[in-house]
Design an enzyme around this catalytic site. Structure first.
Site, PDB file in Angstrom:
ATOM      1  N   GLY A  94       0.833  -1.210   0.000  1.00  0.00           N
ATOM      2  CA  GLY A  94       0.000   0.000   0.000  1.00  0.00           C
ATOM      3  C   GLY A  94       0.857   1.245   0.000  1.00  0.00           C
ATOM      4  O   GLY A  94       0.472   2.299   0.506  1.00  0.00           O
TER       5      GLY A  94
ATOM      6  N   GLY B  12      -0.324   4.733  -1.007  1.00  0.00           N
ATOM      7  CA  GLY B  12      -1.494   5.275  -0.313  1.00  0.00           C
ATOM      8  C   GLY B  12      -1.105   6.421   0.605  1.00  0.00           C
ATOM      9  O   GLY B  12       0.039   6.863   0.648  1.00  0.00           O
TER      10      GLY B  12
ATOM     11  N   GLY C  92       1.358   5.399   3.341  1.00  0.00           N
ATOM     12  CA  GLY C  92       2.638   5.176   2.664  1.00  0.00           C
ATOM     13  C   GLY C  92       3.369   6.486   2.398  1.00  0.00           C
ATOM     14  O   GLY C  92       4.579   6.595   2.647  1.00  0.00           O
TER      15      GLY C  92
ATOM     16  N   ARG D 208     -13.457  -1.491   5.878  1.00  0.00           N
ATOM     17  CA  ARG D 208     -14.911  -1.602   5.728  1.00  0.00           C
ATOM     18  C   ARG D 208     -15.498  -0.287   5.242  1.00  0.00           C
ATOM     19  O   ARG D 208     -15.184   0.774   5.758  1.00  0.00           O
ATOM     20  CB  ARG D 208     -15.512  -1.957   7.074  1.00  0.00           C
ATOM     21  CG  ARG D 208     -16.964  -2.343   6.989  1.00  0.00           C
ATOM     22  CD  ARG D 208     -17.335  -3.017   8.286  1.00  0.00           C
ATOM     23  NE  ARG D 208     -18.735  -3.407   8.284  1.00  0.00           N
ATOM     24  CZ  ARG D 208     -19.254  -4.192   9.203  1.00  0.00           C
ATOM     25  NH1 ARG D 208     -18.502  -4.661  10.160  1.00  0.00           N
ATOM     26  NH2 ARG D 208     -20.517  -4.511   9.166  1.00  0.00           N
TER      27      ARG D 208
ATOM     28  N   GLN E  50      -0.449 -12.832   0.916  1.00  0.00           N
ATOM     29  CA  GLN E  50       0.755 -12.138   1.400  1.00  0.00           C
ATOM     30  C   GLN E  50       1.489 -12.973   2.443  1.00  0.00           C
ATOM     31  O   GLN E  50       2.727 -13.034   2.431  1.00  0.00           O
ATOM     32  CB  GLN E  50       0.377 -10.755   1.962  1.00  0.00           C
ATOM     33  CG  GLN E  50      -0.070  -9.810   0.845  1.00  0.00           C
ATOM     34  CD  GLN E  50      -0.374  -8.397   1.311  1.00  0.00           C
ATOM     35  OE1 GLN E  50      -0.384  -8.121   2.507  1.00  0.00           O
ATOM     36  NE2 GLN E  50      -0.627  -7.510   0.370  1.00  0.00           N
TER      37      GLN E  50
ATOM     38  N   ASN F 172      -6.497  -2.341   8.154  1.00  0.00           N
ATOM     39  CA  ASN F 172      -7.613  -2.831   8.969  1.00  0.00           C
ATOM     40  C   ASN F 172      -8.496  -3.845   8.259  1.00  0.00           C
ATOM     41  O   ASN F 172      -8.600  -3.806   7.046  1.00  0.00           O
ATOM     42  CB  ASN F 172      -8.463  -1.621   9.396  1.00  0.00           C
ATOM     43  CG  ASN F 172      -7.818  -0.903  10.552  1.00  0.00           C
ATOM     44  OD1 ASN F 172      -7.311  -1.534  11.473  1.00  0.00           O
ATOM     45  ND2 ASN F 172      -7.829   0.418  10.502  1.00  0.00           N
TER      46      ASN F 172
ATOM     47  N   ASP G 220      -3.360   4.295  18.877  1.00  0.00           N
ATOM     48  CA  ASP G 220      -4.308   4.407  19.989  1.00  0.00           C
ATOM     49  C   ASP G 220      -3.568   4.780  21.277  1.00  0.00           C
ATOM     50  O   ASP G 220      -4.021   5.612  22.059  1.00  0.00           O
ATOM     51  CB  ASP G 220      -5.038   3.079  20.173  1.00  0.00           C
ATOM     52  CG  ASP G 220      -5.579   2.560  18.858  1.00  0.00           C
ATOM     53  OD1 ASP G 220      -6.541   3.129  18.346  1.00  0.00           O
ATOM     54  OD2 ASP G 220      -4.993   1.592  18.319  1.00  0.00           O
TER      55      ASP G 220
ATOM     56  N   ARG H 131      -2.580   8.416  21.076  1.00  0.00           N
ATOM     57  CA  ARG H 131      -3.771   9.258  21.261  1.00  0.00           C
ATOM     58  C   ARG H 131      -4.130   9.327  22.739  1.00  0.00           C
ATOM     59  O   ARG H 131      -4.430  10.389  23.279  1.00  0.00           O
ATOM     60  CB  ARG H 131      -4.948   8.638  20.481  1.00  0.00           C
ATOM     61  CG  ARG H 131      -4.854   8.818  18.976  1.00  0.00           C
ATOM     62  CD  ARG H 131      -5.876   7.930  18.266  1.00  0.00           C
ATOM     63  NE  ARG H 131      -5.963   8.256  16.844  1.00  0.00           N
ATOM     64  CZ  ARG H 131      -6.539   7.488  15.935  1.00  0.00           C
ATOM     65  NH1 ARG H 131      -7.084   6.327  16.297  1.00  0.00           N
ATOM     66  NH2 ARG H 131      -6.606   7.866  14.675  1.00  0.00           N
TER      67      ARG H 131
ATOM     68  N   HIS I 126      -7.704  -3.378  17.902  1.00  0.00           N
ATOM     69  CA  HIS I 126      -7.633  -2.033  17.340  1.00  0.00           C
ATOM     70  C   HIS I 126      -8.982  -1.743  16.693  1.00  0.00           C
ATOM     71  O   HIS I 126      -9.186  -1.944  15.505  1.00  0.00           O
ATOM     72  CB  HIS I 126      -6.515  -1.908  16.298  1.00  0.00           C
ATOM     73  CG  HIS I 126      -6.610  -0.635  15.517  1.00  0.00           C
ATOM     74  ND1 HIS I 126      -6.357   0.594  16.076  1.00  0.00           N
ATOM     75  CD2 HIS I 126      -6.979  -0.388  14.241  1.00  0.00           C
ATOM     76  CE1 HIS I 126      -6.554   1.538  15.167  1.00  0.00           C
ATOM     77  NE2 HIS I 126      -6.940   0.968  14.039  1.00  0.00           N
TER      78      HIS I 126
HETATM   79  P1  NAI Z   1      -5.170   4.339   1.176  1.00  0.00           P
HETATM   80  O1  NAI Z   1      -6.426   3.856   0.560  1.00  0.00           O
HETATM   81  O2  NAI Z   1      -4.755   5.761   0.984  1.00  0.00           O
HETATM   82  O3  NAI Z   1      -3.955   3.435   0.695  1.00  0.00           O
HETATM   83  C1  NAI Z   1      -4.030   2.032   0.644  1.00  0.00           C
HETATM   84  C2  NAI Z   1      -3.158   1.608  -0.515  1.00  0.00           C
HETATM   85  O4  NAI Z   1      -3.087   0.189  -0.483  1.00  0.00           O
HETATM   86  C3  NAI Z   1      -3.710   1.987  -1.885  1.00  0.00           C
HETATM   87  O5  NAI Z   1      -2.718   2.724  -2.582  1.00  0.00           O
HETATM   88  C4  NAI Z   1      -4.000   0.637  -2.549  1.00  0.00           C
HETATM   89  O6  NAI Z   1      -3.714   0.655  -3.940  1.00  0.00           O
HETATM   90  C5  NAI Z   1      -3.049  -0.288  -1.805  1.00  0.00           C
HETATM   91  N1  NAI Z   1      -3.449  -1.696  -1.796  1.00  0.00           N
HETATM   92  C6  NAI Z   1      -4.679  -2.235  -1.659  1.00  0.00           C
HETATM   93  N2  NAI Z   1      -4.620  -3.570  -1.728  1.00  0.00           N
HETATM   94  C7  NAI Z   1      -3.322  -3.895  -1.882  1.00  0.00           C
HETATM   95  C8  NAI Z   1      -2.632  -5.118  -2.014  1.00  0.00           C
HETATM   96  N3  NAI Z   1      -3.293  -6.290  -2.036  1.00  0.00           N
HETATM   97  N4  NAI Z   1      -1.286  -5.107  -2.151  1.00  0.00           N
HETATM   98  C9  NAI Z   1      -0.625  -3.928  -2.175  1.00  0.00           C
HETATM   99  N5  NAI Z   1      -1.224  -2.734  -2.071  1.00  0.00           N
HETATM  100  C10 NAI Z   1      -2.563  -2.711  -1.914  1.00  0.00           C
HETATM  101  O7  NAI Z   1      -5.311   3.990   2.719  1.00  0.00           O
HETATM  102  P2  NAI Z   1      -4.451   4.537   3.954  1.00  0.00           P
HETATM  103  O8  NAI Z   1      -5.081   5.752   4.484  1.00  0.00           O
HETATM  104  O9  NAI Z   1      -3.024   4.578   3.577  1.00  0.00           O
HETATM  105  O10 NAI Z   1      -4.723   3.382   5.020  1.00  0.00           O
HETATM  106  C11 NAI Z   1      -4.261   2.072   4.807  1.00  0.00           C
HETATM  107  C12 NAI Z   1      -4.845   1.119   5.841  1.00  0.00           C
HETATM  108  O11 NAI Z   1      -4.402   1.446   7.143  1.00  0.00           O
HETATM  109  C13 NAI Z   1      -6.373   1.107   5.912  1.00  0.00           C
HETATM  110  O12 NAI Z   1      -6.805  -0.237   6.007  1.00  0.00           O
HETATM  111  C14 NAI Z   1      -6.664   1.822   7.209  1.00  0.00           C
HETATM  112  O13 NAI Z   1      -7.903   1.421   7.768  1.00  0.00           O
HETATM  113  C15 NAI Z   1      -5.501   1.375   8.048  1.00  0.00           C
HETATM  114  N6  NAI Z   1      -5.204   2.201   9.228  1.00  0.00           N
HETATM  115  C16 NAI Z   1      -4.809   1.551  10.370  1.00  0.00           C
HETATM  116  C17 NAI Z   1      -4.500   2.248  11.510  1.00  0.00           C
HETATM  117  C18 NAI Z   1      -4.078   1.534  12.764  1.00  0.00           C
HETATM  118  O14 NAI Z   1      -3.939   2.208  13.786  1.00  0.00           O
HETATM  119  N7  NAI Z   1      -3.854   0.228  12.779  1.00  0.00           N
HETATM  120  C19 NAI Z   1      -4.575   3.708  11.540  1.00  0.00           C
HETATM  121  C20 NAI Z   1      -4.962   4.301  10.288  1.00  0.00           C
HETATM  122  C21 NAI Z   1      -5.265   3.558   9.176  1.00  0.00           C
END
Ligand code: NAI
Length: 328
Positions: free
Chosen positions: A11, A14, A17, A92, A112, A131, A159, A162, A187
């Site tokens: 990702g 994203g 990233g 989700r 993966q 997530n 978390d 925060r 989480h």
């Molecule tokens: P985003 O949508 O901006 O980026 C996700 C990227 O992953 C996209 O560029 C997409 O093309 C890529 N992607 C999707 N499936 C893939 C795969 N199979 N292999 C490689 N790349 C793939 O999302 P963002 O904002 O970067 O968030 C990413 C994840 O992190 C989300 O699931 C979000 O819910 C989670 N998250 C978790 C947190 C935590 O505290 N654990 C906190 C904030 C976000």
């Protein structure tokens, strides 16, 4: 000579990233003595955008960054990596059934996990951010045959951070005065940020802060729902703070923890605190002689036990759903 670490990030093009790669490449995650090779993994459709990110990494001229690979091929992306940071996922969306979500992510994290087992370095460690991160980590761990289960983590560091700031602001102290901030469980909105055992300048937070109603109510809710509040305010989900938490989380795992302190990390339970073996659960942890330990003997009172059981039962439900789908 300096050490060198190979790091895969999925990702990578994203939001998270974009905030994370530059922090890793600058040396903030592994320290000034460790050179870094980045192996960036994206969906094919995002490889163009990823190329742009790689160009910007070049343009930073980071002294510690020795190589950048961009790919949509897991066999190439996970080749010989010491760390796999799994950010890409399908969170989700409104109207999506839980089973659909689990199926989609089940596919991603199974593949993966298998690719990590087949290609990564012997000492690989896997840090799941995407997530639902606990359950995605559970799926990857079960799919990665031959990789010991103690190498898989899911992130509750955001978390924890925060919660620390909320306590510091309420107590009117610097955030560095807050320690031992355990997030228990999942989480998700059921997590239990344990203010009873958190410390402010070495004193229990519930003694340093007089307002018990705030601690038991608004504090917990603010931390549990902070992600949604950020989306409401920013129109996008937390990304810079999430990336910062990845840096902090892996820093915690790779550096010795200060005497008497703990940090929060989700890992496969060995039965600690009565959590089912193999469930990916957030515990109070320490890194001692380079090894991650769950800290035992943290006391949960009646209030804490009730909160603990809610988040534990949610994770059991997620595991059972994944089992029913044949994903683990
Ligand atoms: P985003 O949508 O901006 O980026 C996700 C990227 O992953 C996209 O560029 C997409 O093309 C890529 N992607 C999707 N499936 C893939 C795969 N199979 N292999 C490689 N790349 C793939 O999302 P963002 O904002 O970067 O968030 C990413 C994840 O992190 C989300 O699931 C979000 O819910 C989670 N998250 C978790 C947190 C935590 O505290 N654990 C906190 C904030 C976000």
């Amino acid at each position: 000579a300096k050490n060198r670490v190979k790091v895969a990030v999925t990702g990578a093009a994203g939001q998270i990233g974009y905030a994370l790669l530059f922090r890793i490449a600058s040396g903030q995650m592994f320290g000034p003595e460790t050179e870094v090779e980045l192996q960036l993994i994206e969906l094919e459709a995002a490889l163009g955008a990823l190329k742009g990110v790689a160009m910007e990494l070049d343009d930073c001229a980071f002294p510690l960054l020795k190589k950048v690979t961009c790919t949509s091929d897991y066999a190439v992306g996970f080749k010989d990596v010491n760390w796999a940071i799994l950010v890409g996922s399908v969170p989700r969306k409104d109207g999506m059934e839980r089973a659909d979500l689990l199926k989609i992510n089940g596919g991603i994290f199974t593949t993966q996990g298998q690719a990590i087992a087949a290609n990564a370095a012997k000492d690989v460690r896997v840090f799941v951010v995407g997530n639902p991160c606990n359950t995605n980590a559970l799926i990857a761990m079960n799919a990665a045959k031959g990789v010991p289960s103690d190498r898989f983590y899911a992130m509750t560091t955001l978390d924890e951070n925060r919660a620390k700031t909320q306590l510091a602001q309420k107590a009117g102290v610097d955030v560095t005065a807050v320690s031992n901030m355990t997030i228990w469980g999942n989480h998700s909105a059921t997590q239990y940020p344990d203010f009873y055992n958190a410390k402010i300048n070495g004193k229990f937070a519930h003694e340093a802060i007089a307002d018990q109603e705030w601690l038991k109510g608004a504090f917990i809710e603010t931390v549990q729902k902070r992600g949604a509040a950020i989306i409401k305010a920013r129109g996008l989900s937390s990304a810079a703070s999430a990336a910062n938490a990845v840096v902090d989380g892996i820093y915690h795992l790779t550096h010795e923890t200060k005497a008497g302190e703990t940090y929060s990390m989700c890992l496969a339970s060995n039965g600690e605190y009565g959590v089912d073996k193999g469930l990916i659960f957030s515990f109070p942890c320490r890194t001692v002689n380079g090894k991650l330990q769950v800290v035992d003997g943290v006391k949960l009172n009646e209030f804490g036990t009730e909160k603990f059981n809610v988040t534990l039962n949610e994770l059991r439900g997620e595991r059972d759903a994944v089992k029913e789908l044949g994903l683990i």
